[in-house]
Design an enzyme around this catalytic site. Structure first.
Site, PDB file in Angstrom:
ATOM      1  N   TYR A   1       0.874  -1.361  -0.015  1.00  0.00           N
ATOM      2  CA  TYR A   1       0.174  -0.030  -0.189  1.00  0.00           C
ATOM      3  C   TYR A   1       0.966   1.234   0.025  1.00  0.00           C
ATOM      4  CZ  TYR A   1      -3.698   3.407   0.841  1.00  0.00           C
ATOM      5  OH  TYR A   1      -4.454   4.250   0.704  1.00  0.00           O
TER       6      TYR A   1
ATOM      7  N   PHE B   1      -7.253  21.801 -24.742  1.00  0.00           N
ATOM      8  CA  PHE B   1      -7.448  20.432 -24.706  1.00  0.00           C
ATOM      9  C   PHE B   1      -8.637  20.225 -23.960  1.00  0.00           C
ATOM     10  CE2 PHE B   1      -7.519  15.797 -23.756  1.00  0.00           C
ATOM     11  CZ  PHE B   1      -7.443  15.342 -25.031  1.00  0.00           C
ATOM     12  N   THR B   2      -9.508  19.083 -24.246  1.00  0.00           N
ATOM     13  CA  THR B   2     -10.686  18.918 -23.879  1.00  0.00           C
ATOM     14  C   THR B   2     -10.661  18.741 -22.244  1.00  0.00           C
ATOM     15  OG1 THR B   2     -10.593  16.717 -24.332  1.00  0.00           O
ATOM     16  CG2 THR B   2     -11.799  18.129 -25.902  1.00  0.00           C
TER      17      THR B   2
ATOM     18  N   ASP C   1       2.072  20.233 -20.484  1.00  0.00           N
ATOM     19  CA  ASP C   1       1.570  19.072 -20.583  1.00  0.00           C
ATOM     20  C   ASP C   1       2.273  17.920 -21.532  1.00  0.00           C
ATOM     21  OD1 ASP C   1      -0.150  16.801 -21.631  1.00  0.00           O
ATOM     22  OD2 ASP C   1      -1.911  17.947 -21.675  1.00  0.00           O
TER      23      ASP C   1
ATOM     24  N   LYS D   1       0.255   7.706 -23.279  1.00  0.00           N
ATOM     25  CA  LYS D   1       0.394   7.869 -24.839  1.00  0.00           C
ATOM     26  C   LYS D   1       1.981   7.678 -25.145  1.00  0.00           C
ATOM     27  CE  LYS D   1      -3.262  10.461 -24.245  1.00  0.00           C
ATOM     28  NZ  LYS D   1      -4.177  10.318 -23.188  1.00  0.00           N
TER      29      LYS D   1
ATOM     30  N   ARG E   1     -12.895  15.556 -34.086  1.00  0.00           N
ATOM     31  CA  ARG E   1     -12.161  16.598 -33.197  1.00  0.00           C
ATOM     32  C   ARG E   1     -12.665  17.997 -33.970  1.00  0.00           C
ATOM     33  NH1 ARG E   1      -9.952  15.043 -28.436  1.00  0.00           N
ATOM     34  NH2 ARG E   1     -12.073  14.673 -28.352  1.00  0.00           N
TER      35      ARG E   1
ATOM     36  N   PHE F   1     -18.456  14.885 -26.405  1.00  0.00           N
ATOM     37  CA  PHE F   1     -18.279  14.048 -27.547  1.00  0.00           C
ATOM     38  C   PHE F   1     -18.445  12.732 -27.006  1.00  0.00           C
ATOM     39  CE2 PHE F   1     -14.706  15.881 -25.373  1.00  0.00           C
ATOM     40  CZ  PHE F   1     -14.127  14.789 -24.936  1.00  0.00           C
TER      41      PHE F   1
HETATM   42  C1  P61 Z   1      -6.520  11.148 -26.770  1.00  0.00           C
HETATM   43  F1  P61 Z   1     -11.012  12.285 -26.851  1.00  0.00           F
HETATM   44  N1  P61 Z   1      -5.945  12.162 -24.457  1.00  0.00           N
HETATM   45  O1  P61 Z   1      -5.801  12.132 -27.123  1.00  0.00           O
HETATM   46  P1  P61 Z   1      -5.986  11.024 -19.783  1.00  0.00           P
HETATM   47  N2  P61 Z   1      -3.562  16.074 -22.222  1.00  0.00           N
HETATM   48  C2  P61 Z   1      -3.360  15.513 -23.707  1.00  0.00           C
HETATM   49  C3  P61 Z   1      -4.398  14.586 -24.000  1.00  0.00           C
HETATM   50  O2  P61 Z   1      -4.011  13.770 -25.138  1.00  0.00           O
HETATM   51  C4  P61 Z   1      -4.895  13.571 -22.976  1.00  0.00           C
HETATM   52  C5  P61 Z   1      -4.952  14.041 -21.843  1.00  0.00           C
HETATM   53  C6  P61 Z   1      -4.369  15.300 -21.365  1.00  0.00           C
HETATM   54  C7  P61 Z   1      -6.464  11.104 -25.267  1.00  0.00           C
HETATM   55  C8  P61 Z   1      -7.806  10.509 -24.261  1.00  0.00           C
HETATM   56  C9  P61 Z   1      -8.978  11.452 -24.483  1.00  0.00           C
HETATM   57  O3  P61 Z   1     -11.336  14.369 -25.400  1.00  0.00           O
HETATM   58  C10 P61 Z   1     -10.761  13.498 -25.118  1.00  0.00           C
HETATM   59  O4  P61 Z   1      -4.760  10.044 -19.383  1.00  0.00           O
HETATM   60  C11 P61 Z   1      -2.728  16.251 -24.503  1.00  0.00           C
HETATM   61  O5  P61 Z   1      -6.866  10.541 -20.941  1.00  0.00           O
HETATM   62  O6  P61 Z   1      -6.879  11.374 -18.556  1.00  0.00           O
HETATM   63  C12 P61 Z   1      -5.672  12.757 -23.421  1.00  0.00           C
HETATM   64  O7  P61 Z   1      -5.240  12.571 -20.467  1.00  0.00           O
HETATM   65  C13 P61 Z   1      -5.723  13.300 -20.537  1.00  0.00           C
HETATM   66  C14 P61 Z   1      -9.600  11.196 -25.688  1.00  0.00           C
HETATM   67  C15 P61 Z   1      -8.964  12.323 -23.670  1.00  0.00           C
HETATM   68  C16 P61 Z   1     -10.582  12.347 -25.853  1.00  0.00           C
HETATM   69  C17 P61 Z   1     -10.172  13.381 -23.994  1.00  0.00           C
HETATM   70  O8  P61 Z   1      -7.300  10.277 -27.304  1.00  0.00           O
END
Ligand code: P61
Length: 464
Positions: free
Chosen positions: A78, A130-131, A221, A264, A388, A455
């Site tokens: 833990y 970013f979303t 980021d 990623k 997107r 979305f």
């Molecule tokens: C992706 F449709 N990305 O690209 P988490 N920052 C950035 C990202 O690309 C990102 C996160 C933070 C995704 C997953 C995803 O609108 C969407 O580990 C540059 O996913 O929490 C994530 O990181 C967030 C898809 C996220 C989406 C949001 O596919």
């Protein structure tokens, strides 16, 4: 034995395949039904009904045998897991930050950072939204302001660093809001919503200088910062002889803090972190993480997950790996360019982005041409992609008005180490087929709209 070298040599991935996962093709009639059942939203499809899954590069990467072996070394204590210390060491060695707080994924880090740093009424300038990042800024009472260069909003503009900050725009925001209203400047490299476009080192350095003058921290980021470092190596004068690992470390060194989705670049299926050089912020984040994620030595992750990330980081900065990863994206993109299909140029780091406004000029943005294009692609070949554009941009939280972004794109996202060049050929040919029938395409009407990040779960029906 030697002979004259050929003028051209192809590249190949620095790995071979040890285990495979079957994928299944469906019939056109089945796909028609699956798409309707999913409310014309590719996020609502079952993956079993997808042939080639290019929805995202997030958590969809293939791990190496070393990473899988690392899972067996999971220390599931833990508190104080050895894997946490291995991860901390890797982040410090390759990204350079002093302190680490693991989180379950990127948005966990964004949540904690936003809650600590943003106060109601604050302004957060950044190189395109970013979303999830913007939502957490808004939920903390802040307002995001876009300060990316204008070229980023033009899909056809071939600027090599479309992720750059427009320094005049940033200066204007600082002057208008006043530096005390700006808790930090939010930088991403590469910029996801712009099409996986990089920021130049020189530009980040200049942003750094400006922020320093006003004592405004810089938050990176770092989700695809390795891919950003590769583009710097390829395109920015003075970096050709440097290793990606070296460039990454320099890039991060101009920032104070980073949030990271390890799903990623870091070649894993789950994980993230908040890392910082600011001891005060670290103290607060270490405290808040136990409220929302888990103890500060696991942050919602299993020990084995942290081990896989630690090992993935090392593999991610290997020059041969990153060259072939982005080489595959370019392979697909160059096919489409050769056939005259409108895509975002230059070709991005994690995917090829189709320009839906140019693809379907007859569909108004209010009828979501990019969303429609994802459906036509799936119907054609079972290839899953992601909208997107206007659906992703959502509504202004203050006015409730739809935000219609300049970029209305379909992201054809390539997971790392998962698909072959032959898969890319099949995808390219499907896009061409859909392009050839573009005149017959119709738009969509949204019939269900969730409040947050709509979305993901919105539902649509075809416009009649
Ligand atoms: C992706 F449709 N990305 O690209 P988490 N920052 C950035 C990202 O690309 C990102 C996160 C933070 C995704 C997953 C995803 O609108 C969407 O580990 C540059 O996913 O929490 C994530 O990181 C967030 C898809 C996220 C989406 C949001 O596919």
């Amino acid at each position: 034995m030697s002979y004259p070298k050929p003028s051209r040599r192809s590249w190949a991935e620095p790995w071979k395949i040890k285990m495979v996962e079957p994928i299944r093709m469906t019939t056109p009639a089945q796909r028609e039904r699956f798409m309707a059942e999913a409310g014309y939203n590719t996020f609502l499809l079952r993956s079993a009904h997808v042939y080639i899954d290019l929805l995202t590069d997030s958590g969809t990467n293939a791990m190496s045998d070393r990473q899988w072996a690392g899972l067996m070394l999971g220390d599931e204590a833990y508190a104080g897991s050895q894997n946490f210390y291995n991860l901390w060491e890797a982040v410090t060695q390759y990204y350079g930050y002093k302190y680490l707080v693991p989180t379950h994924q990127g948005r966990g880090a964004e949540h904690i950072l936003s809650q600590i740093m943003i106060h109601p009424g604050d302004i957060i300038p950044g190189n395109m939204y970013f979303t999830t990042t913007r939502l957490h800024q808004e939920l903390a009472g802040g307002t995001f302001v876009d300060v990316i260069i204008d070229e980023a909003h033009d899909p056809a503009n071939p600027h090599p660093f479309k992720g750059n900050v427009d320094l005049a725009k940033l200066r204007r925001v600082i002057n208008e809001a006043g530096p005390r209203k700006i808790p930090y400047v939010s930088i991403a490299g590469t910029v996801n919503m712009a099409g996986g476009q990089p920021q130049a080192m020189e530009n980040l350095r200049a942003v750094r200088e400006l922020c320093k003058r006003f004592e405004i921290p810089l938050v990176l980021d770092a989700t695809r910062a390795v891919e950003n470092a590769y583009f710097i190596q390829q395109r920015e004068p003075g970096y050709q002889a440097k290793k990606v690992a070296e460039i990454l470390k320099e890039y991060c060194s101009y920032t104070d803090t980073c949030t990271m989705s390890a799903k990623k670049d870091a070649l894993v299926n789950i994980g993230g972190w908040l890392a910082t050089n600011d001891e005060g912020l670290y103290e607060e984040a270490r405290n808040l993480v136990v409220v929302y994620e888990g103890l500060h030595t696991y942050g919602g992750l299993a020990g084995r997950d942290m081990e896989a990330i630690a090992r993935g980081i090392v593999e991610s900065v290997d020059d041969d790996h990153i060259r072939t990863r982005i080489g595959q994206v370019e392979y697909l993109g160059n096919h489409l360019i050769d056939w005259g299909i409108p895509i975002v140029k230059p070709i991005g780091g994690h995917g090829v982005f189709l320009d839906a406004k140019a693809f379907y000029p007859h569909i108004p943005q209010a009828q979501f041409p990019a969303q429609a294009l994802t459906c036509y692609l799936y119907a054609d070949s079972g290839v899953r992609t992601m909208e997107r554009g206007a659906v992703s941009a959502g509504r202004d939280p203050k006015t409730g008005e739809e935000r219609f972004p300049s970029l209305e794109l379909v992201r054809v996202t390539i997971p790392r180490r998962v698909y072959t060049q032959a898969h890319m050929d099949v995808v390219a040919e499907s896009i061409l087929e859909v392009y050839e029938h573009r005149d017959q395409a119709r738009g969509l009407k949204m019939i269900y709209e969730p409040k947050y990040l709509r979305f993901f779960q919105a539902r649509f029906e075809p416009v009649t």
